[in-house]
Design a protein around this motif. Structure first.
Motif, PDB file in Angstrom:
ATOM      1  N   GLU A 383      96.356 -27.166 -21.412  1.00 38.65           N
ATOM      2  CA  GLU A 383      96.845 -28.520 -21.653  1.00 38.65           C
ATOM      3  C   GLU A 383      96.387 -29.440 -20.530  1.00 38.65           C
ATOM      4  OE1 GLU A 383     101.204 -29.083 -21.132  1.00 38.65           O
ATOM      5  OE2 GLU A 383     101.197 -26.925 -20.749  1.00 38.65           O
ATOM      6  N   THR A 384      96.329 -30.718 -20.845  1.00 35.40           N
ATOM      7  CA  THR A 384      95.947 -31.697 -19.833  1.00 35.40           C
ATOM      8  C   THR A 384      97.073 -31.853 -18.813  1.00 35.40           C
ATOM      9  OG1 THR A 384      96.757 -33.437 -21.323  1.00 35.40           O
ATOM     10  CG2 THR A 384      94.392 -32.997 -21.332  1.00 35.40           C
ATOM     11  N   ASP A 385      96.696 -32.330 -17.632  1.00 36.29           N
ATOM     12  CA  ASP A 385      97.688 -32.514 -16.582  1.00 36.29           C
ATOM     13  C   ASP A 385      98.702 -33.599 -16.940  1.00 36.29           C
ATOM     14  OD1 ASP A 385      96.573 -30.563 -14.984  1.00 36.29           O
ATOM     15  OD2 ASP A 385      95.238 -31.963 -13.958  1.00 36.29           O
ATOM     16  N   GLY A 386      98.242 -34.619 -17.645  1.00 39.99           N
ATOM     17  CA  GLY A 386      99.120 -35.709 -18.043  1.00 39.99           C
ATOM     18  C   GLY A 386      98.699 -36.241 -19.396  1.00 39.99           C
ATOM     19  N   VAL A 387      99.049 -37.487 -19.673  1.00 35.07           N
ATOM     20  CA  VAL A 387      98.696 -38.079 -20.958  1.00 35.07           C
ATOM     21  C   VAL A 387      97.273 -38.634 -20.917  1.00 35.07           C
ATOM     22  CG1 VAL A 387     101.073 -38.613 -21.587  1.00 35.07           C
ATOM     23  CG2 VAL A 387      99.718 -40.305 -20.317  1.00 35.07           C
ATOM     24  N   VAL A 388      96.641 -38.667 -22.098  1.00 33.22           N
ATOM     25  CA  VAL A 388      95.277 -39.179 -22.248  1.00 33.22           C
ATOM     26  C   VAL A 388      95.340 -40.415 -23.147  1.00 33.22           C
ATOM     27  CG1 VAL A 388      92.958 -38.688 -23.100  1.00 33.22           C
ATOM     28  CG2 VAL A 388      94.305 -36.861 -22.021  1.00 33.22           C
ATOM     29  N   PRO A 389      94.852 -41.572 -22.702  1.00 34.05           N
ATOM     30  CA  PRO A 389      94.852 -42.764 -23.561  1.00 34.05           C
ATOM     31  C   PRO A 389      93.879 -42.587 -24.728  1.00 34.05           C
ATOM     32  CG  PRO A 389      94.554 -43.349 -21.231  1.00 34.05           C
ATOM     33  CD  PRO A 389      94.354 -41.875 -21.349  1.00 34.05           C
ATOM     34  N   GLY A 390      94.337 -42.889 -25.931  1.00 35.09           N
ATOM     35  CA  GLY A 390      93.476 -42.791 -27.097  1.00 35.09           C
ATOM     36  C   GLY A 390      92.400 -43.863 -27.082  1.00 35.09           C
ATOM     37  N   ASP A 391      91.168 -43.480 -27.445  1.00 31.94           N
ATOM     38  CA  ASP A 391      90.031 -44.393 -27.455  1.00 31.94           C
ATOM     39  C   ASP A 391      89.603 -44.635 -28.900  1.00 31.94           C
ATOM     40  OD1 ASP A 391      87.815 -45.905 -26.925  1.00 31.94           O
ATOM     41  OD2 ASP A 391      86.807 -44.428 -25.652  1.00 31.94           O
ATOM     42  N   ALA A 392      89.653 -45.888 -29.348  1.00 29.92           N
ATOM     43  CA  ALA A 392      89.307 -46.193 -30.733  1.00 29.92           C
ATOM     44  C   ALA A 392      87.815 -46.030 -31.005  1.00 29.92           C
ATOM     45  CB  ALA A 392      89.737 -47.622 -31.077  1.00 29.92           C
ATOM     46  N   TRP A 393      86.985 -46.200 -29.984  1.00 30.11           N
ATOM     47  CA  TRP A 393      85.529 -46.186 -30.177  1.00 30.11           C
ATOM     48  C   TRP A 393      84.911 -45.126 -29.284  1.00 30.11           C
ATOM     49  CZ3 TRP A 393      84.054 -48.892 -34.257  1.00 30.11           C
ATOM     50  CH2 TRP A 393      84.893 -49.938 -34.682  1.00 30.11           C
ATOM     51  N   SER A 394      84.003 -44.329 -29.864  1.00 26.96           N
ATOM     52  CA  SER A 394      83.419 -43.207 -29.143  1.00 26.96           C
ATOM     53  C   SER A 394      82.435 -43.664 -28.077  1.00 26.96           C
ATOM     54  CB  SER A 394      82.698 -42.275 -30.124  1.00 26.96           C
ATOM     55  OG  SER A 394      81.992 -41.261 -29.420  1.00 26.96           O
ATOM     56  N   ASP A 395      82.458 -42.978 -26.951  1.00 19.82           N
ATOM     57  CA  ASP A 395      81.504 -43.234 -25.873  1.00 19.82           C
ATOM     58  C   ASP A 395      80.159 -42.565 -26.135  1.00 19.82           C
ATOM     59  OD1 ASP A 395      83.454 -44.643 -24.496  1.00 19.82           O
ATOM     60  OD2 ASP A 395      84.120 -42.876 -23.369  1.00 19.82           O
ATOM     61  N   TYR A 396      80.061 -41.800 -27.231  1.00 23.16           N
ATOM     62  CA  TYR A 396      78.856 -40.993 -27.463  1.00 23.16           C
ATOM     63  C   TYR A 396      78.038 -41.446 -28.661  1.00 23.16           C
ATOM     64  CZ  TYR A 396      81.563 -38.265 -24.239  1.00 23.16           C
ATOM     65  OH  TYR A 396      82.290 -37.885 -23.140  1.00 23.16           O
ATOM     66  N   LEU A 397      78.436 -42.512 -29.324  1.00 19.63           N
ATOM     67  CA  LEU A 397      77.691 -43.013 -30.474  1.00 19.63           C
ATOM     68  C   LEU A 397      77.091 -44.369 -30.169  1.00 19.63           C
ATOM     69  CD1 LEU A 397      80.022 -42.159 -33.521  1.00 19.63           C
ATOM     70  CD2 LEU A 397      78.064 -40.860 -32.657  1.00 19.63           C
ATOM     71  N   ASP A 398      75.804 -44.516 -30.473  1.00 22.11           N
ATOM     72  CA  ASP A 398      75.179 -45.831 -30.353  1.00 22.11           C
ATOM     73  C   ASP A 398      75.903 -46.803 -31.284  1.00 22.11           C
ATOM     74  OD1 ASP A 398      73.316 -44.870 -28.559  1.00 22.11           O
ATOM     75  OD2 ASP A 398      71.827 -44.404 -30.103  1.00 22.11           O
ATOM     76  N   GLY A 399      76.113 -47.997 -30.806  1.00 20.92           N
ATOM     77  CA  GLY A 399      76.827 -48.986 -31.600  1.00 20.92           C
ATOM     78  C   GLY A 399      78.324 -48.960 -31.389  1.00 20.92           C
ATOM     79  N   SER A 400      78.815 -47.892 -30.748  1.00 21.71           N
ATOM     80  CA  SER A 400      80.254 -47.782 -30.484  1.00 21.71           C
ATOM     81  C   SER A 400      80.583 -47.802 -29.002  1.00 21.71           C
ATOM     82  CB  SER A 400      80.813 -46.485 -31.094  1.00 21.71           C
ATOM     83  OG  SER A 400      80.708 -46.506 -32.489  1.00 21.71           O
ATOM     84  N   LYS A 401      79.673 -47.273 -28.190  1.00 20.15           N
ATOM     85  CA  LYS A 401      80.017 -47.077 -26.778  1.00 20.15           C
ATOM     86  C   LYS A 401      80.240 -48.376 -26.010  1.00 20.15           C
ATOM     87  CE  LYS A 401      75.145 -46.063 -25.869  1.00 20.15           C
ATOM     88  NZ  LYS A 401      74.224 -44.969 -25.456  1.00 20.15           N
TER      89      LYS A 401
END
Length: 428
Positions: A383-401
């Motif tokens: 499990e993660t150490d704490g909470v993770v903020p949800g990201d609406a747009w992927s950092d790995y797709l062109d046009g979204s990052k």
């Protein structure tokens, strides 16, 4: 004269009934419940309907909201995606609900979205999804890819040494978009094309023999192999059964699923699946006082101690509690006022810590990976150490990052381009 008197009394009675109905409508806050109670997704969604009904009952016992009782309006879209749009229109324009809790698949949510925006309705969507979307009219209380899919792949790669990847999903928007993100992510980590196998099957797919054979052959190349599963609904039962039939254990080719939880496992013999995994933000087995209390309340409400809890139930619970707080903060059920009041609202997670609603209408929440046990429950192995903020747009797709979502002033945009400093004006 007798007929005239009769007519007068009839008109008076009718008027009184209309006034009574009007007063009843004004004295309740209507909560729409839009989950499939029949069809391929009923295996997953029926429990979420029951969860909303439990929350409504409990809130009414506390005195309701703004001094009014809540009234649940339940409709069944029957796993029929266009019907989700029709039922959304019915709930908003005929039943006059103030909020909707509903949907599971992304195709059903996307069918609802234009109706929600047209009629200015409010949806709380409680299931993991593929991202690449942000609407003023939707709060996404399930996991975004960076809160489930990406951490799951990191765990398999870094902790289990996985080198070959089977991306197996149901043929619709959530698996296809999630796997497009994962494929880009894997390649960014140096994984070769020949070490990625992608397969899609229809909803309710039942004949898995040849596909599982293909997975077995793909995993026999001398490299550690895993299946990343975005298979949805009742197709999971024959998929896992065929893994067992072909003797594929978690030691051979582990499966990590994003749409399989306690509810789906409750209908099958889990013993052959021990060691396979799922990535969620909640498991029933999490040991917290809040979770123990929630499970006890659920069993009391449903009248069956064998009924399990799962991640989308917790996401429903969080969303419902946040909506109540936002309505009370705004002093009204008006959608525009509640939408703004929601941002920054906090409520306890059942797995510990606080869930926070961010400016992009996504939650900050923990990420957990669990291994299936013989009783159909999960043992948390990471499990993660704490909470993770949800990201609406992927950092790995062109046009979204380059995109962000921010529904506060001065941006007020679901897909704001940080490079061009402009908003497309669309939710997608």
């Amino acid at each position: 004269m007798r007929n005239t008197s009769f007519l007068s009394r009839t008109l008076l009675t009718a008027t009184a009934c209309l006034l009574s109905l009007g007063a009843y409508a004004q004295d309740t806050i209507k909560v729409g419940v839009l989950h499939s109670l029949s069809g391929t997704m009923a295996i997953s969604e029926t429990t979420l309907k029951d969860t909303v009904l439990m929350m409504v009952e409990e809130q009414n016992a506390k005195g309701g909201v703004l001094g009014k009782q809540l009234e649940a309006v339940v409709v069944d879209p029957a796993s029929d995606w266009p019907l989700f749009a029709e039922r959304t229109r019915q709930l908003l324009s005929q039943d006059n609900v103030d909020v909707i809790f509903g949907a599971w698949t992304s195709v059903s949510r996307k069918a609802m979205l234009p109706v929600l925006e047209e009629l200015n309705g409010l949806l709380f969507y409680p299931v993991q999804y593929e991202g690449e979307e942000s609407s003023k009219n939707i709060f996404y209380t399930g996991a975004a890819p960076n809160q489930q899919a990406i951490p799951a792949v990191d765990y398999l790669m870094n902790d289990l040494g996985i080198e070959r990847w089977v991306l197996a999903g149901t043929d619709y928007v959530y698996p296809r978009t999630t796997n497009r993100i994962l494929e880009a992510y894997l390649k960014a980590q140096g994984v070769a094309d020949e070490d990625i196998m992608i397969n899609y099957t229809p909803f309710s797919h039942s004949d898995w023999q040849s596909i599982v054979s293909d997975i077995s052959r793909f995993g026999s190349a001398g490299k550690a192999t895993a299946v990343v599963s975005t298979i949805n609904g009742d197709a999971n039962v024959p998929f896992y059964r065929e893994l067992g039939n072909q003797g594929i254990s978690s030691l051979d080719i582990p499966v990590i699923a994003f749409s399989v939880g306690e509810e789906e496992l409750s209908g099958i013999d889990a013993r052959p699946l021990v060691g396979h995994m799922a990535a969620w933000n909640y498991f029933q087995s999490v040991d917290t006082d809040a979770n123990a209390e929630f499970i006890a309340r659920w069993h009391d409400f449903i009248g069956n101690t064998d009924r399990v809890t799962n991640d989308p139930m917790e996401a429903t619970y969080i969303g419902f509690n946040m909506w109540v707080k936002a309505v009370e903060k705004a002093g009204t059920t008006d959608v525009d006022a509640v939408e703004q009041a929601m941002i920054g609202i906090e409520t306890p997670n059942l797995s510990g810590g606080m869930a926070v609603m961010n400016r992009n209408h996504h939650l900050s929440k923990p990420v957990l990976i669990g291994e299936i046990q013989s009783d159909g429950q999960f043992e948390v192995v990471w499990e993660t150490d704490g909470v993770v903020p949800g990201d609406a747009w992927s950092d790995y797709l062109d046009g979204s990052k380059d995109l962000i979502s921010d529904w506060t002033d001065p941006i007020r945009c679901g897909n704001y381009n940080t490079v061009t400093e402009s908003c497309s004006g669309s939710s997608l």
